[in-house]
Design an enzyme around this catalytic site. Structure first.
Site, PDB file in Angstrom:
ATOM      1  N   HIS A   1      -0.723   5.477 -60.878  1.00 18.88           N
ATOM      2  CA  HIS A   1      -1.955   5.695 -60.111  1.00 18.88           C
ATOM      3  C   HIS A   1      -2.552   7.075 -60.358  1.00 18.88           C
ATOM      4  CE1 HIS A   1      -1.629   1.944 -57.939  1.00 18.88           C
ATOM      5  NE2 HIS A   1      -0.380   2.228 -57.616  1.00 18.88           N
TER       6      HIS A   1
ATOM      7  N   GLU B   1       8.227  -4.474 -55.254  1.00 18.89           N
ATOM      8  CA  GLU B   1       7.002  -4.280 -54.481  1.00 18.89           C
ATOM      9  C   GLU B   1       6.161  -5.552 -54.433  1.00 18.89           C
ATOM     10  OE1 GLU B   1       4.651  -1.193 -56.232  1.00 18.89           O
ATOM     11  OE2 GLU B   1       5.029  -1.869 -58.276  1.00 18.89           O
TER      12      GLU B   1
ATOM     13  N   ASP C   1       2.387  -1.977 -51.714  1.00 22.31           N
ATOM     14  CA  ASP C   1       2.149  -3.189 -52.497  1.00 22.31           C
ATOM     15  C   ASP C   1       2.947  -4.367 -51.937  1.00 22.31           C
ATOM     16  OD1 ASP C   1       0.259  -2.482 -54.494  1.00 22.31           O
ATOM     17  OD2 ASP C   1       1.785  -1.320 -55.518  1.00 22.31           O
TER      18      ASP C   1
END
Length: 260
Positions: free
Chosen positions: A46, A151, A177
């Protein structure tokens, strides 16, 4: 080759604590080390960094004696190879939902005879200055952490098999997530993700692996430590900056500027 060995510490029963580095800042890596964090997790999933930039962040973390790990954007062989070659002490790979995916990650991250990581005289091995390659291979396999993220609920039926994959060290719960995959986005407290968090802790313990998790704050981090999680990330550098700015804004600036 620096030997801040998180794997050995966890094997001795310790919990280790880290900070996500989402900003791509070498200063943030140094500050985390000076603040006492055991490791930083440089976020290339990210965050804005690539292996060339990560080389500088890794060096900054090592300079302050905190282990530099990298969350890579995917589990491809070349991504893992290039990340480890610039000196990361381990990789964390997102969205690992099957044992086959976990096996590919382990093979990419480890040298022969445990894996198929490519060989070169890179920064990770001090460019070949100080020891024979054969010694470096053994040390890298012993030290570097191989972390897969749980996740998504798709991983749940395969958790036992994932934990049995040789070379995987940590199964890491990603609450944000995970909760989204459970059709409950934003519900990241323990009670909301409890069935999966408890299963990860159980299956890692049964298979000689370590359970990891992301936590929002120190109180939550201590709770998970007491539950048996040993690899714990507490917040991120950007969240810490936001929190500090918000406190100053509330106390001095009256809550900051209004936005139209």
């Amino acid at each position: 080759m620096k030997q801040n060995n998180l794997k050995k510490r966890m094997a001795n029963g310790e919990a280790v604590f880290g900070l996500f580095i989402n900003s791509g800042s070498t200063i943030a890596c140094e500050v985390a080390g000076l603040g006492g964090f055991d490791f930083v997790m440089i976020d290339s999933e990210h965050g804005p960094t690539d292996p060339l930039k990560n080389r500088d962040l890794i060096a900054a973390a090592e300079y302050r004696d905190t282990a530099p790990l990298v969350r890579v954007p995917n589990g491809s062989y070349d991504t893992i190879l290039r990340t480890l070659d610039v000196g990361a002490h381990g990789v964390m790979v997102p969205q690992i939902n099957t044992p086959e995916q976990a096996q590919k990650v382990a093979e990419a991250a480890l040298y022969t005879p445990r894996g198929s990581r490519g060989v070169a005289t890179t920064r990770a091995g001090d460019y070949g200055f100080f020891q024979p390659m054969s010694e470096y291979f053994s040390q890298a396999n012993e030290r570097n952490l191989v972390i897969v993220q749980c996740e998504n609920v798709k991983a749940v039926p395969y958790l036992d098999e994932i934990c049995k994959v040789p070379g995987i060290d940590v199964v890491f719960v990603g609450p944000y997530d995970l909760s989204a995959s459970m059709n409950a986005p934003g519900k990241v407290d323990y009670e909301s993700i409890r069935p999966v968090a408890d299963l990860v802790r159980k299956k890692t313990a049964e298979n000689g692996k370590f359970a990891g998790i992301f936590t929002k704050d120190p109180a939550e981090a201590k709770m998970y430590r007491d539950m048996g999680f040993q690899f714990i990330i507490v917040s991120s550098d950007i969240s810490c900056l936001v929190s500090g700015c918000r406190q100053i804004g509330d106390k001095i600036l009256g809550g900051g500027r209004d936005r139209e």
